[in-house]
Design a protein around this motif. Structure first.
Motif, PDB file in Angstrom:
ATOM      1  N   THR A  46      52.116  35.816  38.490  1.00  6.75           N
ATOM      2  CA  THR A  46      52.400  36.992  39.316  1.00  6.75           C
ATOM      3  C   THR A  46      51.214  37.469  40.148  1.00  6.75           C
ATOM      4  O   THR A  46      51.295  38.527  40.776  1.00  6.75           O
ATOM      5  CB  THR A  46      52.866  38.162  38.428  1.00  6.75           C
ATOM      6  N   SER A  56      55.997  41.160  52.273  1.00  8.46           N
ATOM      7  CA  SER A  56      56.676  42.446  52.384  1.00  8.46           C
ATOM      8  C   SER A  56      56.928  42.812  53.843  1.00  8.46           C
ATOM      9  O   SER A  56      58.032  43.245  54.216  1.00  8.46           O
ATOM     10  CB  SER A  56      55.832  43.518  51.697  1.00  8.46           C
ATOM     11  N   GLU A 108      66.293  43.417  42.773  1.00  9.23           N
ATOM     12  CA  GLU A 108      66.035  44.115  41.516  1.00  9.23           C
ATOM     13  C   GLU A 108      66.890  43.577  40.374  1.00  9.23           C
ATOM     14  O   GLU A 108      66.639  43.867  39.203  1.00  9.23           O
ATOM     15  CB  GLU A 108      66.311  45.620  41.715  1.00  9.23           C
ATOM     16  N   PHE A 113      60.775  40.322  40.010  1.00 12.38           N
ATOM     17  CA  PHE A 113      59.501  40.051  40.685  1.00 12.38           C
ATOM     18  C   PHE A 113      59.717  39.935  42.194  1.00 12.38           C
ATOM     19  O   PHE A 113      58.807  40.219  42.986  1.00 12.38           O
ATOM     20  CB  PHE A 113      58.876  38.758  40.149  1.00 12.38           C
ATOM     21  N   ASN A 151      61.422  41.882  44.036  1.00 10.62           N
ATOM     22  CA  ASN A 151      61.230  43.199  44.626  1.00 10.62           C
ATOM     23  C   ASN A 151      59.774  43.642  44.611  1.00 10.62           C
ATOM     24  O   ASN A 151      59.358  44.455  45.430  1.00 10.62           O
ATOM     25  CB  ASN A 151      62.108  44.238  43.935  1.00 10.62           C
ATOM     26  N   HIS A 152      59.001  43.129  43.683  1.00  6.76           N
ATOM     27  CA  HIS A 152      57.553  43.368  43.717  1.00  6.76           C
ATOM     28  C   HIS A 152      56.991  42.838  45.032  1.00  6.76           C
ATOM     29  O   HIS A 152      56.138  43.495  45.658  1.00  6.76           O
ATOM     30  CB  HIS A 152      56.880  42.668  42.535  1.00  6.76           C
ATOM     31  N   HIS A 204      55.886  45.348  48.337  1.00  7.95           N
ATOM     32  CA  HIS A 204      54.453  45.404  48.061  1.00  7.95           C
ATOM     33  C   HIS A 204      53.713  46.243  49.092  1.00  7.95           C
ATOM     34  O   HIS A 204      52.765  46.967  48.763  1.00  7.95           O
ATOM     35  CB  HIS A 204      53.878  43.981  48.012  1.00  7.95           C
ATOM     36  N   LYS A 225      56.245  51.160  50.736  1.00  3.13           N
ATOM     37  CA  LYS A 225      56.501  52.049  49.598  1.00  3.13           C
ATOM     38  C   LYS A 225      57.421  53.214  49.974  1.00  3.13           C
ATOM     39  O   LYS A 225      58.003  53.850  49.099  1.00  3.13           O
ATOM     40  CB  LYS A 225      55.184  52.618  49.060  1.00  3.13           C
TER      41      LYS A 225
END
Length: 278
Positions: free
Chosen positions: A14, A25, A114, A187, A189-190, A194, A197
């Protein structure tokens, strides 16, 4: 039907996976400069790792991830993949690629990135994909997507191919693939969020000079809390606002109840603006 699968980046942890999470992103929210870089890199990698050693003489058709009216982020990446691949094909005396679209019939508001593998399949399993079978006859198919997490989209593509009786050679090409199955599918969606926000973080992408609309950014804006949505809209150009409304209608987002408040405000905003101009 067993497709050939290729991914440029293999994600097995990760923290270090060959590309920057902030870039990914921005790409997912419409930064075409990043999409260009991703598409060219994917083409270069696939040429080096596969095409240089495998003589393909048939007509190639490139297809982006399925969409209804608003393209996905992958569509922008696909265009630059095609540009780069065509250069190589012409230099090697081969046919330039053709493009086709996979049509999808259902739109949903859920944040796909998600979800677990099981929930992804439940959601997308209600969808149906459509394609022009006659146009594809006798050609090699390259299906492009930005990332492979659980393989649910790939299974839907192969289900479509089986239902249509496609006999084509199929290649599934990805910019990145999650190969460590101990990492939860969320992950994705991480990576997606990123850099983004809040809705106000979109400004750096929208006003950066390389923006193109896609499904993710339209859904994200329409799903935003109402007060923030109004503030965000006040900072945008008339052209952006009109495009946002037109695309929302084209994807039938006016039928999704949770988007109704923002979409009605958007409609009235445009009507009042036009009335003042008159």
């Amino acid at each position: 039907m067993i497709p050939y699968t290729y991914s440029l980046h293999k994600i097995d942890n990760t923290s270090n996976f060959g590309f920057h999470a902030d870039d990914y992103s921005r790409f997912k929210f419409g930064d075409e400069q990043v999409a260009s870089s991703f598409g060219r890199n994917l083409a270069d990698g696939f040429i080096k790792d596969f095409l240089e050693d495998n003589d393909i003489t048939e007509q190639i058709v490139v297809l982006s991830s399925p969409y209804c009216f608003i393209p996905t982020a992958t569509f922008a990446m696909m265009n630059h993949f095609v540009y780069r691949l065509n250069h190589w094909l012409v230099e090697n005396g081969k046919l330039v690629v053709q493009q086709a679209k996979v049509h999808r019939t259902i739109t949903y508001k859920e944040d796909y990135g998600e979800l677990s593998a099981e929930d992804r399949m439940k959601l997308i399993g209600n969808d149906s994909f459509h394609i022009d079978k006659d146009f594809l006859k006798g050609k090699i198919l390259f299906f492009l997507d930005d990332i492979k997490i659980t393989g649910s989209h790939e299974r839907m593509i192969l289900k479509m191919a089986k239902e249509y009786g496609l006999k084509n050679d199929i290649y599934m090409l990805y910019f990145a693939e999650l190969v460590n199955h101990n990492i939860h599918p969320s992950f994705e969606n991480h990576l997606n969020y990123h850099r983004i926000k809040s809705i106000f973080d979109l400004d750096e992408v929208i006003k950066g000079g390389n923006f193109c609309f896609n499904t993710r950014i339209v859904k994200y804006i329409l799903n935003c809390e109402f007060t923030s949505f109004k503030l965000f809209l006040d900072r945008q150009t008339d052209e952006f606002i009109q495009s946002l409304y037109n695309l929302s209608l084209g994807n039938s987002y006016h039928t999704i109840e949770s988007y109704a408040l923002n979409l009605n405000f958007l409609k009235n905003y445009i009507v009042n603006k036009n009335y003042k101009l008159i």
